[in-house]
Design a protein around this motif. Sequence first.
Motif, PDB file in Angstrom:
ATOM      1  N   VAL A 319      -9.166   3.303  -6.197  1.00  0.00           N
ATOM      2  CA  VAL A 319      -8.349   4.238  -5.421  1.00  0.00           C
ATOM      3  C   VAL A 319      -8.910   4.429  -4.017  1.00  0.00           C
ATOM      4  O   VAL A 319      -8.167   4.681  -3.063  1.00  0.00           O
ATOM      5  N   TYR A 320     -10.242   4.300  -3.877  1.00  0.00           N
ATOM      6  CA  TYR A 320     -10.850   4.401  -2.550  1.00  0.00           C
ATOM      7  C   TYR A 320     -10.661   3.089  -1.779  1.00  0.00           C
ATOM      8  O   TYR A 320     -10.398   3.078  -0.572  1.00  0.00           O
ATOM      9  N   LEU A 321     -10.764   1.960  -2.490  1.00  0.00           N
ATOM     10  CA  LEU A 321     -10.592   0.652  -1.855  1.00  0.00           C
ATOM     11  C   LEU A 321      -9.177   0.480  -1.334  1.00  0.00           C
ATOM     12  O   LEU A 321      -8.961  -0.116  -0.264  1.00  0.00           O
ATOM     13  N   ILE A 322      -8.201   1.006  -2.061  1.00  0.00           N
ATOM     14  CA  ILE A 322      -6.796   0.886  -1.652  1.00  0.00           C
ATOM     15  C   ILE A 322      -6.565   1.542  -0.297  1.00  0.00           C
ATOM     16  O   ILE A 322      -5.694   1.113   0.475  1.00  0.00           O
ATOM     17  N   GLN A 323      -7.348   2.570   0.019  1.00  0.00           N
ATOM     18  CA  GLN A 323      -7.224   3.191   1.331  1.00  0.00           C
ATOM     19  C   GLN A 323      -7.413   2.169   2.447  1.00  0.00           C
ATOM     20  O   GLN A 323      -6.787   2.267   3.500  1.00  0.00           O
ATOM     21  N   VAL A 324      -8.291   1.206   2.228  1.00  0.00           N
ATOM     22  CA  VAL A 324      -8.581   0.202   3.252  1.00  0.00           C
ATOM     23  C   VAL A 324      -7.637  -0.988   3.147  1.00  0.00           C
ATOM     24  O   VAL A 324      -6.964  -1.352   4.112  1.00  0.00           O
ATOM     25  N   ILE A 325      -7.569  -1.597   1.974  1.00  0.00           N
ATOM     26  CA  ILE A 325      -6.807  -2.831   1.847  1.00  0.00           C
ATOM     27  C   ILE A 325      -5.304  -2.589   1.837  1.00  0.00           C
ATOM     28  O   ILE A 325      -4.520  -3.528   1.999  1.00  0.00           O
ATOM     29  N   GLY A 326      -4.880  -1.323   1.660  1.00  0.00           N
ATOM     30  CA  GLY A 326      -3.452  -1.011   1.632  1.00  0.00           C
ATOM     31  C   GLY A 326      -2.857  -0.700   2.994  1.00  0.00           C
ATOM     32  O   GLY A 326      -1.664  -0.411   3.088  1.00  0.00           O
ATOM     33  N   LEU A 487       1.443  -4.142  -2.487  1.00  0.00           N
ATOM     34  CA  LEU A 487       2.266  -4.383  -3.679  1.00  0.00           C
ATOM     35  C   LEU A 487       1.386  -4.696  -4.887  1.00  0.00           C
ATOM     36  O   LEU A 487       1.607  -4.177  -5.992  1.00  0.00           O
ATOM     37  N   GLY A 488       0.363  -5.529  -4.681  1.00  0.00           N
ATOM     38  CA  GLY A 488      -0.564  -5.834  -5.767  1.00  0.00           C
ATOM     39  C   GLY A 488      -1.321  -4.604  -6.226  1.00  0.00           C
ATOM     40  O   GLY A 488      -1.566  -4.415  -7.435  1.00  0.00           O
ATOM     41  N   CYS A 489      -1.687  -3.746  -5.282  1.00  0.00           N
ATOM     42  CA  CYS A 489      -2.407  -2.512  -5.630  1.00  0.00           C
ATOM     43  C   CYS A 489      -1.539  -1.578  -6.461  1.00  0.00           C
ATOM     44  O   CYS A 489      -2.026  -0.901  -7.374  1.00  0.00           O
ATOM     45  N   TYR A 490      -0.237  -1.537  -6.150  1.00  0.00           N
ATOM     46  CA  TYR A 490       0.658  -0.676  -6.917  1.00  0.00           C
ATOM     47  C   TYR A 490       0.717  -1.113  -8.383  1.00  0.00           C
ATOM     48  O   TYR A 490       0.756  -0.277  -9.292  1.00  0.00           O
ATOM     49  N   VAL A 491       0.724  -2.428  -8.608  1.00  0.00           N
ATOM     50  CA  VAL A 491       0.741  -2.935  -9.987  1.00  0.00           C
ATOM     51  C   VAL A 491      -0.495  -2.450 -10.733  1.00  0.00           C
ATOM     52  O   VAL A 491      -0.414  -2.009 -11.887  1.00  0.00           O
ATOM     53  N   TRP A 492      -1.660  -2.492 -10.077  1.00  0.00           N
ATOM     54  CA  TRP A 492      -2.880  -1.989 -10.712  1.00  0.00           C
ATOM     55  C   TRP A 492      -2.738  -0.496 -11.020  1.00  0.00           C
ATOM     56  O   TRP A 492      -3.090  -0.044 -12.127  1.00  0.00           O
ATOM     57  N   CYS A 493      -2.250   0.263 -10.063  1.00  0.00           N
ATOM     58  CA  CYS A 493      -2.106   1.712 -10.244  1.00  0.00           C
ATOM     59  C   CYS A 493      -1.201   2.041 -11.428  1.00  0.00           C
ATOM     60  O   CYS A 493      -1.467   2.977 -12.188  1.00  0.00           O
ATOM     61  N   PHE A 494      -0.139   1.279 -11.585  1.00  0.00           N
ATOM     62  CA  PHE A 494       0.817   1.552 -12.660  1.00  0.00           C
ATOM     63  C   PHE A 494       0.165   1.451 -14.030  1.00  0.00           C
ATOM     64  O   PHE A 494       0.447   2.247 -14.936  1.00  0.00           O
TER      65      PHE A 494
END
Length: 535
Positions: A319-326, A487-494
């Motif tokens: 969730v912290y990494l998504i801040q950067v790569i998202g 988009l890839g991060c959202y799949v992980w979050c789901f």
Amino acid sequence: MKDPNTKTVTVGDIAPTATNDGDLHKGDVLAIEETRGITIKEHELSFWAAVRQWPKAVGWAFLFCVAVIMAGFDAQIITTFFALPAFQRKFGYEYNGSYIISAPWQMGLNMGNPIGQALGALACGWPLEKLGRRLTLAICCVWSIAFVFVQFFATSIGMLCAGEILGGLAYGFYVVIAPTYASEICPLALRGVLTASVNLAFVIGQFIAQGVAAGLESRLDEWAYKAPFAIQWLWPVVLLIGLVFAPESPYWLVRKERRDDARKALMRLSSAKNRPDIDGMLVMIEQTDLLERELESTTTYWDCFKKANLIRTEISVMVYLIQVIGGNPLIAYSTFFFETAGLSDSESFNMGVGNTALGFVGTCLSWPLMLYFGRRSIYNSGMILMTIILFVIGFLDFGRSNSGAVWAQASLMDIWTFIYQTTVGPVCFVIISEISATRLRGRTIAIATAVQAVANIVFTVVLPYMLNTDEGDWRGKTGFLFGAISLGCYVWCFFRLPESKGRTFEELDILFERKVPPRQFKNHNLVAGESENEV
């Protein structure tokens, strides 16, 4: 049906299985018994009732967040310098009739904050546990005061880079200490808002940096970039004064077997007129610590990757990494992004200020949202909207010769920032503060901070080459890259992001030890007993 061989145990009493090795195995059941009453009270306590009971906790949490303002200010001010004429003339070179900062030096300057954060975050585990939250933060404030001198009196861009890296070490401490402290001094009802305030502090720092840069944009002397550095002396002085009176974390005091001091800290954090159940809170803290001691006796970085703590670390890191790569790096580059997209210098700075102002409003809006909606719901909704906007920004770049398309991109960037700061930005700090085990919280957040800082370093290297007019000149097409990653991060979050709203730290410990699937956290009832969760 419930397995007759399964033993229901109270907190602090973990039954060994037939192997008698003391580890938890499938079939072991943890249940809330000792703290059932206070847990139910925590669930029933409303937000405003909690504010009336714990007003001082709110104030002290905000004070610790002042440290994060420094981190947000420093990261933002450096990138705004790249579009500052006085800074360009001093440290840049002439290209096609105007001055620019070369991509390698942009990369080097931007490296300071994330490199410092990565190293500082990993280094903070020992002092946080040995010295406590207050003393560790005080030492970092003194460190910051010293190395702002290096930045202020820098005579070369290399010296400025050194000051950024050395000063950035303290920022790694700040972004770990603030959410850790906020999560440990408040009741369940306040935890979301106070930990989300860490993101607000980042935004405030960015907003101040943008405002200062916009105000000094027309200056052509050295004070155009020296004055912002001088402002950074303000924050640590304010903190040092406040830390003299701040109470220590009750969780840390309990771990140090200082029960009386922990009780005094809870008394100082709460209201004398609307006194909460201090003894009940203290019992909950002790039982949570006892449970975690039973599950894992040590508190090393390696423990963050063992047993149930592995998934807790995975969630915190992601969730912290998504801040950067998202797509978050585009916020720091907003002024430069607007400029390369075709807006004038003054329009770019004004849009940059507007961008951070929307971030401020969005973060404040996240507070009431978290009172009614879950962390998972808010985070995932934000991911969907942000992904769509990034792709639209990318497609609009095919018509970038049209001024209307340029303004549409800039406006969408502002909307993206608003959505990010309403959802993913603040909720990230809530999640990492709730998901991590209390005994490993400092180290888990440190790992997550270090990983996102490393990712930030990668994009610090890549973005100047992508955006600079003398390099890739991607401009709005950057949206395609971040959109695909998002988009890839959202799949992980789901599939992997659990719901932690309305859960005490003790309940979260039990849910993870039971290996409850992340998507089932919301509906798993611990307080009412086992039968309600059986099929």
